[in-house]
Every structure is written in structure tokens, then in C-alpha cells.
Enzyme design. Sequence first.
Site, PDB file in Angstrom:
ATOM      1  N   HIS C  94     -42.282  -3.222   2.899  1.00 36.27           N
ATOM      2  CA  HIS C  94     -41.214  -2.604   3.702  1.00 36.27           C
ATOM      3  C   HIS C  94     -40.477  -3.708   4.438  1.00 36.27           C
ATOM      4  O   HIS C  94     -41.100  -4.553   5.074  1.00 36.27           O
ATOM      5  CB  HIS C  94     -41.828  -1.624   4.700  1.00 36.27           C
ATOM      6  CG  HIS C  94     -40.847  -1.068   5.692  1.00 36.27           C
ATOM      7  ND1 HIS C  94     -39.638  -0.529   5.314  1.00 36.27           N
ATOM      8  CD2 HIS C  94     -40.897  -0.967   7.047  1.00 36.27           C
ATOM      9  CE1 HIS C  94     -38.983  -0.115   6.394  1.00 36.27           C
ATOM     10  NE2 HIS C  94     -39.721  -0.373   7.458  1.00 36.27           N
ATOM     11  N   ASP C 119     -33.531  -5.758 -14.902  1.00 39.58           N
ATOM     12  CA  ASP C 119     -34.776  -6.507 -15.080  1.00 39.58           C
ATOM     13  C   ASP C 119     -35.902  -5.964 -14.187  1.00 39.58           C
ATOM     14  O   ASP C 119     -37.077  -6.216 -14.453  1.00 39.58           O
ATOM     15  CB  ASP C 119     -34.561  -7.987 -14.743  1.00 39.58           C
ATOM     16  CG  ASP C 119     -33.835  -8.744 -15.853  1.00 39.58           C
ATOM     17  OD1 ASP C 119     -33.875  -8.310 -17.013  1.00 39.58           O
ATOM     18  OD2 ASP C 119     -33.212  -9.784 -15.540  1.00 39.58           O
ATOM     19  N   TYR C 227     -40.807 -11.284 -22.243  1.00 36.72           N
ATOM     20  CA  TYR C 227     -40.480 -12.180 -21.136  1.00 36.72           C
ATOM     21  C   TYR C 227     -41.777 -12.655 -20.501  1.00 36.72           C
ATOM     22  O   TYR C 227     -42.692 -11.865 -20.283  1.00 36.72           O
ATOM     23  CB  TYR C 227     -39.622 -11.449 -20.104  1.00 36.72           C
ATOM     24  CG  TYR C 227     -39.251 -12.304 -18.919  1.00 36.72           C
ATOM     25  CD1 TYR C 227     -38.058 -13.012 -18.883  1.00 36.72           C
ATOM     26  CD2 TYR C 227     -40.125 -12.427 -17.841  1.00 36.72           C
ATOM     27  CE1 TYR C 227     -37.718 -13.808 -17.806  1.00 36.72           C
ATOM     28  CE2 TYR C 227     -39.809 -13.227 -16.761  1.00 36.72           C
ATOM     29  CZ  TYR C 227     -38.605 -13.913 -16.748  1.00 36.72           C
ATOM     30  OH  TYR C 227     -38.280 -14.698 -15.671  1.00 36.72           O
TER      31      TYR C 227
END
Lengths: 231, 231, 231, 231
Positions: C94, C119, C227
Site C-alpha cells: 500500500h 506487462d 520473459y
Amino acid sequence: MLEQLKEEVLQANKLLQSSGLVKLTWGNVSGIDRERGLVVIKASGVSYEKMGLDDLVVLDLQGNIIEGELNPSSDSATHLHLYREFTSLGGICHTHSLFATTLCQNGRELPCSGTTHADHFCGTVPLARALNESEVQGDYELNTGKVIVETFVEKGLNPMEVPAVLLHYHAPFTWGESPMESFKNSVALESCAEMAVRSLQATELPLIPAHILEKHYQRKHGKDAYYGQKK
Amino acid sequence: MLEQLKEEVLQANKLLQSSGLVKLTWGNVSGIDRERGLVVIKASGVSYEKMGLDDLVVLDLQGNIIEGELNPSSDSATHLHLYREFTSLGGICHTHSLFATTLCQNGRELPCSGTTHADHFCGTVPLARALNESEVQGDYELNTGKVIVETFVEKGLNPMEVPAVLLHYHAPFTWGESPMESFKNSVALESCAEMAVRSLQATELPLIPAHILEKHYQRKHGKDAYYGQKK
Amino acid sequence: MLEQLKEEVLQANKLLQSSGLVKLTWGNVSGIDRERGLVVIKASGVSYEKMGLDDLVVLDLQGNIIEGELNPSSDSATHLHLYREFTSLGGICHTHSLFATTLCQNGRELPCSGTTHADHFCGTVPLARALNESEVQGDYELNTGKVIVETFVEKGLNPMEVPAVLLHYHAPFTWGESPMESFKNSVALESCAEMAVRSLQATELPLIPAHILEKHYQRKHGKDAYYGQKK
Amino acid sequence: MLEQLKEEVLQANKLLQSSGLVKLTWGNVSGIDRERGLVVIKASGVSYEKMGLDDLVVLDLQGNIIEGELNPSSDSATHLHLYREFTSLGGICHTHSLFATTLCQNGRELPCSGTTHADHFCGTVPLARALNESEVQGDYELNTGKVIVETFVEKGLNPMEVPAVLLHYHAPFTWGESPMESFKNSVALESCAEMAVRSLQATELPLIPAHILEKHYQRKHGKDAYYGQKK
């Protein structure tokens, strides 16, 4: 004399620069020892990197130099007037932080648009009017303090609930229970001002609902505050 | 020769990068020894991190290299023309700082909207016109200096009261009594330009009242200036 | 107990500040040990510089303090509700990062405008509605968690595909498989929010074509993701 | 093998982060040894702080791994296609720098508005069209390279005169004679994009006069260039 207060004032002044709130020498933090009625403030035109305890000046509330070799901040008369009139203040911070100052230059107050603001300021941060020509030509810095107090009196604001002001055409002042709290309120004000300036690109600023404002302010500052550690 | 001046020019050039005013090698600071008529300037294309005293070049006011192995800044002819025509200048700073350059690219001068500006510049920072085609194809950097001088003459400005200019399509130059003062004026110009660009999102730029402008400029620079330490 | 998890939670909390996502103490990261059902979270109001392992608190999923001398984050009830309802979460972050919070304050969700977003988030990051007055006066932080879950249920969103939410008038929460992944999603959210706020100056936000969104998300997160390194 | 090239590629990758052009692992720099036809590129998903020479991968121009234990950057096929088609390139840099990417997301090319741009790019930096659905579902990264080449061919641009491209919905690529030059062009592109985005708030982007563009480009890059040191 006042060693602990001096250390805190020194640290808060140095944080002005490392936090990015000021460039060059555009800001100052002061603190007050209420029992002795003595104020510690940064000397005028001194750079933050090189600042040491010797670059602080001790003033009484009438502005007499009690200790220190250097001229006090040219804004000292503003600080002293605020300490005299707002008797709960323990520290005061003045910067030209760029987003808050942008609001000042555009003559805008800062309404509460979110909980980041509500955590620090219980409602709109007011805009103090520009000084008129005779006020500027008279005791300019003292009159700056008087216009701040006038603003809070006219709007019926409690300076400890709204510990900040935006000076039209000039820049902000913030304050708090201590020098460090006054610095933290400058950080909060600049962050909220940054969000306001970015929001102003499209529309009028949105307003947070009153019940969220109240909740966020009270959970940090109310009598049953539960944020942070027990003191 | 000129060791103290070189040290200050070196330090001011390094501050260009650490202060965020320039990226890569997009800026330069110079200083002048008025008694000897010699100018110290950064060499062309040298990176700020690695820069030492050997990366400075000493020029006379006609641009002859008096000392130094490297080519001087490609902007040297602009610096030299300003030193010849504005005889109070002790230092000159050129950057492509992004907010001031944004004003340049948009062909806007920078009016005074607040006291941050008034503390450094006694009124609007002017925009110098774009060079025409023959001026560009001729001695470009010399002609850049001539257009700056033309701007100040036509507007009747005192270069020590308004120590900065915005070059249309290019970037700012600032100056001052010393290399370090010229750097500080670049910091001030970029901060005021940042506030101006952000304010331009909504409206025309607001204008500070004349009496506040005058007060802020005079309390730092007037004959009874009281900001800072006694000299 | 939970030494490795504590180390990661500590590191992620410290990154909040060094990455510029938070100022003062405006943020917190937690992590969960799913086998033991125990959550590690930052203590309330503790500064990031000075934070050590002793400034972390261990809670069970009902909010009982299992270990630690300090009060846990005042946002703990929100974290715990998300861990109870979104059972794939390994970490929650947060912040009041300024661009994401600007979207919150303006009541805007964040659509996908490019591959930086794709992404990390498989489509629009939703806006959770403001809490009503009784929700605020009741168990405010628990109700904040409930409104987040309500948002994902109503919109049919998978919290692991869209690991972020914008709270109206408040600020963002992000999450992920681990505390560090939740931090990385906060970095990505703030970057995409920054581009959105800047784009909003002129027009409505543009929308990425669906096939590019899908490709970018899948090449990092799909079953044939290619990736990064093999795990 | 290729020790000097590896050192430069490593240094340029590390500069991506320290210069603020990338966050997390959102960028990569490669370099080519034209005599041997071998490319050095960052491994995929590796953090910049921890990156060492072992985190670089050597590829031939067909994409075969010649040296290195890790997967090469997932964008390698784009780099290799550019090296095959633009035979003057010595280095390529890909980032998601936020202002250039904002232009990409808004589908805007970057016209030349000032001399900062003209010092690096001889005219408008083009926007490459979005890939269509079959191009995305096919060899996505190779097709990204093909769309860049298509853009330069259709517009009749010389890639060494305009060493940058903006990919619609994605992010920029820049290149140069060496890896370090490709990095510097990313810095220049981001600075010019920042000024463009800020200018777009009010108006269409202004255009620099052709004779100033030509002069600035030629004084750095023309056959009689006089910026910098003799080589």
C-alpha cells in the site's frame, strides 16, 4: 542553552534540502521553548550543507537576539508573530516548495481531495490575501504574519487542525507541535499541492466526502487516535 | 594562473549536473578576471564527473587561447560577447534545463508571478528573438551573443537587474557577479520556469503586483538590502 | 520464526522510500506464510530509515498479534481481509504514490494504454467505490478490504491477473505472489499512472489494441511465458 | 572474447537505471562487433544493480547463443533485425522512459522544437505503426524490428541521422555508433519528449526553423563539425 531544541531545528532545516522541498537557501525552520519564551531559527542566507549549531540564532518573542553571531532569517518577524498569536505552535516551517508555491502564485487555496490531505489537515488549507502596498512598504515580514492570523480568525480556523497557509504571490508556511512536525506538514502540503496542480489540468478539484475527511483526520489526531505508537 | 577563479568555475560546472540542471554535457559555466581581461571556461564535450582543472580553458576577450590543451566550449563566442558588452558580469551560465528550455521552445518570455522570481530577477525575463538564416550561417555563437545584447538594449533592461535571458528555440543563459551567482540564477530561473509551465496548463500566467516585486528584489539587492550576512 | 519472510518484508518496505513511492510513513508492505497462516507487516508510524526486524509485527489471519512489541500498521485489517479472500496472494503493498493517488482522488480507473501496463496488469486497473458514511464510521480498514473484494467480484476480475486497485479518494493497493512482487507492481502502477495523468492533459486516454495487451501479458505471465530466466 | 565491448555494454546498461531512464528491468542495451558479426546483449529479467559480465549474452546475427548461460533479452530479435538492416549501427538501446513512452502511447511522433533535439536528431523522430494482429501473434519481436525498418524506408530516413524511433503503444528504441552513443540518444530523446509533453498541455508543438535545425545538427555531426574534441 536549548541544546535539544537546537539539534531538532538544525536537523529539520537540513531535511528541507535533502527532501527536495527547497533549493539554494529558500526556506527556514524554527522552534520555540515555550517555558523560556525563546525561539531558535536559522540564520539568513546560510547554506544547508554547511549549517551547524553556530548558524542558528536564539531570539526572544520581541525579536531581540539572545544568542548567535549571525543575522536571523529575514522571515523572523513572521515566525515570531505566529508564535505570539498561535500559542500552541512548537515549530514553524517556511519553504518555496514548487507545487505549493504554484498554488500561491495562482491565488488558489487547497481543498481536501483525498486522505493524504485529511491525514494532516482537517479541511481546506486557506489562501492568505496579498499584502497591500502600505503593508509591503511597512514592516513587511511582520505584516505577513498579521495577514496569516487575520485569515485564520476570519475563517474561524484552528491553526492546530489546519497547520498550513498559502500566501498569495509568495509561498507556504506550515507549523506543528514541534519543528519536526512543522517539517512533516510541509512534506504533506507539497504532496497534496502536487496532486492538485496535476488535477487542475483537466477540471476543478474534486472534494473528498466529509465523513472520510473526518475519519482520516481523527484516526491520526482525534482523542481516540490509533495511528502510530503509544506515547 | 587564476587558480581561485578556476576552482570556482570548476565547482559551478560540477553543480550543473548534481543539481539536475543539465544532462550529458549540455551546459557550461565561465568566469572572468576583469583586471587581467581573462575568461575561464569549460572545455567542449567534457563530462562533468571527470572534469578537473585541466579541462578548463583560459581565453582572452578576443577568443585567443591563453592556456589549456582542449577546445573551449563551442558556446565561447557567446560568453565572450556578453563579457565585452555587459561589463558588470563576473560569471555566465548556460544550460538546457528542461522547464526554462520549454519556455524557449514555445517562444515565451517569463513574467514575474511571485516572490521566488522577484528575489532574483527584477521583472520579466525576456525572450531573445530567433536568429535569422544569415545570422545562423555566419558566426552563429557570436550572433547569439549579439541578439541577447540587442534584446536588453531594445527593452532598456539592466543586465544586472535581470540576469537571465531565454533564447527562442534554444535555451537559457544566466549571469551574475561571479560564476557561482550565475549558477544560482540558473537554479532560480528553472524553478520559476517550472512553476510557469505548470500554471500555463490552465490559464495565462498571473502577474505579481509591482509593489511586491519591488520589495522582494530590493530586500536582497537594494541599497538597504537586509537579506543575508553583512559583507 | 519466519526469518526469510521477515527479511523480504523489511527489504520491500525500505524500497518504498528509496524508490520514491512514499514520503514520511505513507505506505506499508506485508507478506504471508500460507502454511502457518501468519502475516508479517510493518509497525504503524515507523520510519523506513530506522526500520529493523523488530519493527515488524506477526499477525494471524484474525488479527491477533503473535509476535512483536509495536502496534501493527493501521491498515492491517485491509491486508488481512485481502489475504483471507484472495487466497493466491503472497504479499500486499500500500502506498500513497502521487500519480496513482491523483487518479484515486479524481475517481478514475486506469485503462491499459501501452505495453508497460500490459506487462503487469491484464487490462484496466479498477477503481473501488468510496466507502459510505456507515462503512467509514464502522470498521473502516476492514470495510476498505471488503470494498476491494466487492469490486473484483462485481467486475469478474482475477486478482492475480489484475494485481492492483485504486481506492476512490484514497490511494492504491497492489499485491503479488510475494512481498517483492507486490512492490514491483506498485512501481509499475505508478509509472502507468504517471503516463496517464500526463496524457489526460489533452484528451481521453487512448486504449491499447487487445492483441497487444494479450501478447505482452502472456509473454511474461502465460503458460508459455518466455520473459526472464527459467525457474 | 569481446571484453571491451562487453564492458561498454555493461556500463551502458547500468547507466539506464542510474540516469532514471528505466525502472525495474524495463530496458536493455546491446552492442555489435561488426568484424566478427557478434552481438552482446543483456540477459532477460536481470536487475541492473547486480548485473556483471556473466549477465551478458553473446549472439550471432541469426540469434544463436555463442556465449552465456542465461536467456538473452526477450527483445533480442528486434535488436538483431536492426543490426542486419541498418548496417552502420554499433549499439542499440531500448527503454520505457516515461515521457517518450507517453508519446508512444498517444500515437505521436516527436517533431523538432528546439536545439536540444537538433543536436541529436536531424528532424522528426518518427512513430512506427502498431503491429497488426497476425504480426503480434507471429514472431512479435522480429516483426517489431521489421516495422521499424519499414518506417525508415517509407519515410526515406537515414537511421544514423535520426537515431531513434517511437513504437506506437509500446516505447522507444535509440541507436548509435556505439552502445554508449545509443544510451546518450535515449537521454536526449527522453529530454525532448519531456519538453514536448509539457508543451502539449496548451497547444500544438512548435517547429524549429529549418536553418537552426540544420546548424545544430551539423556543428556536432557535419563534415566540419566543431563541437567536442578532435578524434
